[in-house]
Design an enzyme around this catalytic site. Structure first.
Site, mmCIF file in Angstrom:
data_model
loop_
_atom_site.group_PDB
_atom_site.id
_atom_site.type_symbol
_atom_site.label_atom_id
_atom_site.label_comp_id
_atom_site.label_asym_id
_atom_site.label_seq_id
_atom_site.Cartn_x
_atom_site.Cartn_y
_atom_site.Cartn_z
ATOM 1 N N ARG A 1 0.859 -1.182 0.000
ATOM 2 C CA ARG A 1 0.000 0.000 0.000
ATOM 3 C C ARG A 1 0.899 1.238 0.000
ATOM 4 O O ARG A 1 2.046 1.184 0.445
ATOM 5 C CB ARG A 1 -0.906 0.030 1.231
ATOM 6 C CG ARG A 1 -1.839 -1.171 1.371
ATOM 7 C CD ARG A 1 -2.635 -1.060 2.664
ATOM 8 N NE ARG A 1 -3.602 -2.148 2.817
ATOM 9 C CZ ARG A 1 -3.359 -3.273 3.488
ATOM 10 N NH1 ARG A 1 -2.186 -3.441 4.086
ATOM 11 N NH2 ARG A 1 -4.283 -4.214 3.584
ATOM 12 N N TYR B 1 -9.551 -10.256 -7.092
ATOM 13 C CA TYR B 1 -8.625 -10.510 -8.193
ATOM 14 C C TYR B 1 -9.077 -11.675 -9.063
ATOM 15 O O TYR B 1 -8.689 -11.768 -10.222
ATOM 16 C CB TYR B 1 -7.215 -10.759 -7.642
ATOM 17 C CG TYR B 1 -6.711 -9.560 -6.889
ATOM 18 C CD1 TYR B 1 -6.342 -8.398 -7.568
ATOM 19 C CD2 TYR B 1 -6.644 -9.544 -5.503
ATOM 20 C CE1 TYR B 1 -5.919 -7.277 -6.882
ATOM 21 C CE2 TYR B 1 -6.217 -8.426 -4.813
ATOM 22 C CZ TYR B 1 -5.856 -7.299 -5.513
ATOM 23 O OH TYR B 1 -5.446 -6.184 -4.829
ATOM 24 N N HIS C 1 -4.149 -8.724 3.607
ATOM 25 C CA HIS C 1 -5.611 -8.645 3.720
ATOM 26 C C HIS C 1 -6.067 -9.441 4.937
ATOM 27 O O HIS C 1 -5.673 -10.599 5.105
ATOM 28 C CB HIS C 1 -6.281 -9.216 2.471
ATOM 29 C CG HIS C 1 -6.201 -8.319 1.287
ATOM 30 N ND1 HIS C 1 -6.346 -8.767 -0.010
ATOM 31 C CD2 HIS C 1 -5.995 -6.979 1.184
ATOM 32 C CE1 HIS C 1 -6.225 -7.754 -0.847
ATOM 33 N NE2 HIS C 1 -6.020 -6.667 -0.145
ATOM 34 N N HIS D 1 -2.126 2.217 -5.880
ATOM 35 C CA HIS D 1 -2.906 0.986 -5.718
ATOM 36 C C HIS D 1 -2.973 0.200 -7.026
ATOM 37 O O HIS D 1 -3.176 -1.015 -7.003
ATOM 38 C CB HIS D 1 -4.315 1.325 -5.215
ATOM 39 C CG HIS D 1 -4.729 0.487 -4.046
ATOM 40 N ND1 HIS D 1 -4.072 0.514 -2.840
ATOM 41 C CD2 HIS D 1 -5.719 -0.432 -3.908
ATOM 42 C CE1 HIS D 1 -4.649 -0.330 -2.001
ATOM 43 N NE2 HIS D 1 -5.636 -0.925 -2.621
ATOM 44 N N LYS E 1 -2.263 -2.157 7.854
ATOM 45 C CA LYS E 1 -3.474 -1.638 8.491
ATOM 46 C C LYS E 1 -3.616 -2.195 9.901
ATOM 47 O O LYS E 1 -3.233 -3.325 10.179
ATOM 48 C CB LYS E 1 -4.710 -2.014 7.659
ATOM 49 C CG LYS E 1 -4.895 -1.162 6.408
ATOM 50 C CD LYS E 1 -6.244 -1.435 5.769
ATOM 51 C CE LYS E 1 -6.507 -0.479 4.609
ATOM 52 N NZ LYS E 1 -7.834 -0.716 3.996
ATOM 53 N N ARG F 1 -0.185 -2.162 -6.911
ATOM 54 C CA ARG F 1 -0.492 -3.238 -5.949
ATOM 55 C C ARG F 1 -1.448 -4.252 -6.580
ATOM 56 O O ARG F 1 -1.248 -5.466 -6.466
ATOM 57 C CB ARG F 1 -1.082 -2.610 -4.696
ATOM 58 C CG ARG F 1 -1.505 -3.577 -3.595
ATOM 59 C CD ARG F 1 -1.847 -2.757 -2.355
ATOM 60 N NE ARG F 1 -2.787 -3.398 -1.464
ATOM 61 C CZ ARG F 1 -2.442 -4.223 -0.480
ATOM 62 N NH1 ARG F 1 -1.174 -4.533 -0.297
ATOM 63 N NH2 ARG F 1 -3.359 -4.740 0.323
#
Length: 299
Positions: free
Chosen positions: A148, A279, A270, A244, A172, A247
């Site tokens: 990120r 994806y 994630h 992004h 995150k 990514r």
């Protein structure tokens, strides 16, 4: 009960109890301030404790006139979280958003670059410019590790474990993860450190920061967006390109090459596999290859 006091307490809760990043917290709080400002504008005297479903519905009706459905859904989600917090703290017994539905959203797929397009993007970096080597190292790191933008600007020299082939990434929720790094990416980072960074005097608190601007400070997210937009224009790539995008391109390429979705989930950091599953929708051609290779009748 004062709105501003409760919003401040909620920010502390998000930081300490949920461990959210500064950007995530600001996004949550910004939407609560929209409701607070709406109450002031229309002289509504409801507090966070006494506000009711009808008040919220009217607010959403008004704000839907000026925002798109995706933003509307985000605001509803943020407010629902705020009132769940008030219930958790014992200030309320109900959530006024429990029966309010978010607008149905169609899933929009992100733009993806091919490996050739990423190479073309990088080829337009002016390496004679003092920051050219830095920009190349940044793009190679985002694309080569699937980071990120917040993760790449927060990378530190002490996060680099090149001998082991990993970097430590703060993701995150202030959670660390180790991400494998390719020898090519290592080469570009080392070249930047030796030929650019070593000639910059870092400011206080940024001595350990990997990527610095010319004044020795940590880069901003906006700076990386600007760099990529400029390169996209020079490359004549008619796609909406940002950090992004790189990514997404990293993850999509791995999926096409047959990498397990769980492995991609770990690489991207994630929390839920459902986030990674987007994806699968980008290119289903790999699914046909999987069936052809592993089908029970394929003997």
């Amino acid at each position: 009960m004062d709105w501003l006091k409760k919003i401040k307490d909620y920010k502390t809760f998000l930081q300490i109890e949920r461990g959210l990043s500064k950007n995530s917290i600001e996004n949550y709080v910004r939407d609560i301030h929209k409701l607070y400002n709406y109450n002031i504008e229309f002289k509504i005297t409801r507090t966070p404790i006494t506000i009711e479903k009808n008040d919220i519905q009217q607010f959403i009706y008004e704000i839907a006139k000026v925002v798109n459905p995706k933003t509307q859904a985000r605001i509803i989600s943020g407010l629902r979280s705020f009132f769940d917090y008030l219930i958790f703290e014992g200030y309320r017994e109900d959530n006024p958003l429990d029966l309010i539905e978010s607008p149905k959203l169609s899933r929009t797929l992100p733009d993806v670059l091919t490996d050739d397009e990423v190479t073309k993007l990088i080829s337009h970096i002016d390496l004679s410019h003092p920051q050219g080597e830095r920009n190349r190292a940044i793009i190679e790191t985002i694309y080569g590790c699937g980071l990120r933008v917040s993760e790449v600007i927060n990378l530190k020299l002490s996060d680099l474990f090149f001998e082991e082939g990993y970097i430590q990434v703060l993701g995150k929720g202030n959670k660390y993860r180790f991400v494998p790094i390719h020898s090519i990416t290592i080469k570009f980072i080392n070249f930047y450190i030796e030929h650019t960074r070593n000639h910059i005097t870092p400011t206080k608190d940024d001595e350990d920061t990997l990527f610095l601007n010319r004044r020795g400070k940590k880069l901003t997210r906006q700076m990386i967006f600007i760099v990529l937009k400029d390169l996209a224009a020079k490359s004549n790539l008619n796609k909406n390109i940002g950090p992004h995008t790189l990514r997404h391109s990293f993850a999509t390429y791995l999926l096409k090459e047959g990498v397990d979705l769980r492995a991609i989930q770990q690489l991207l950091g994630h929390e839920s596999i459902t986030t990674t599953e987007i994806y699968v929708h980008l290119d289903r051609s790999h699914l046909q290859k999987v069936v052809e290779k592993y089908h029970p009748r394929n003997r």
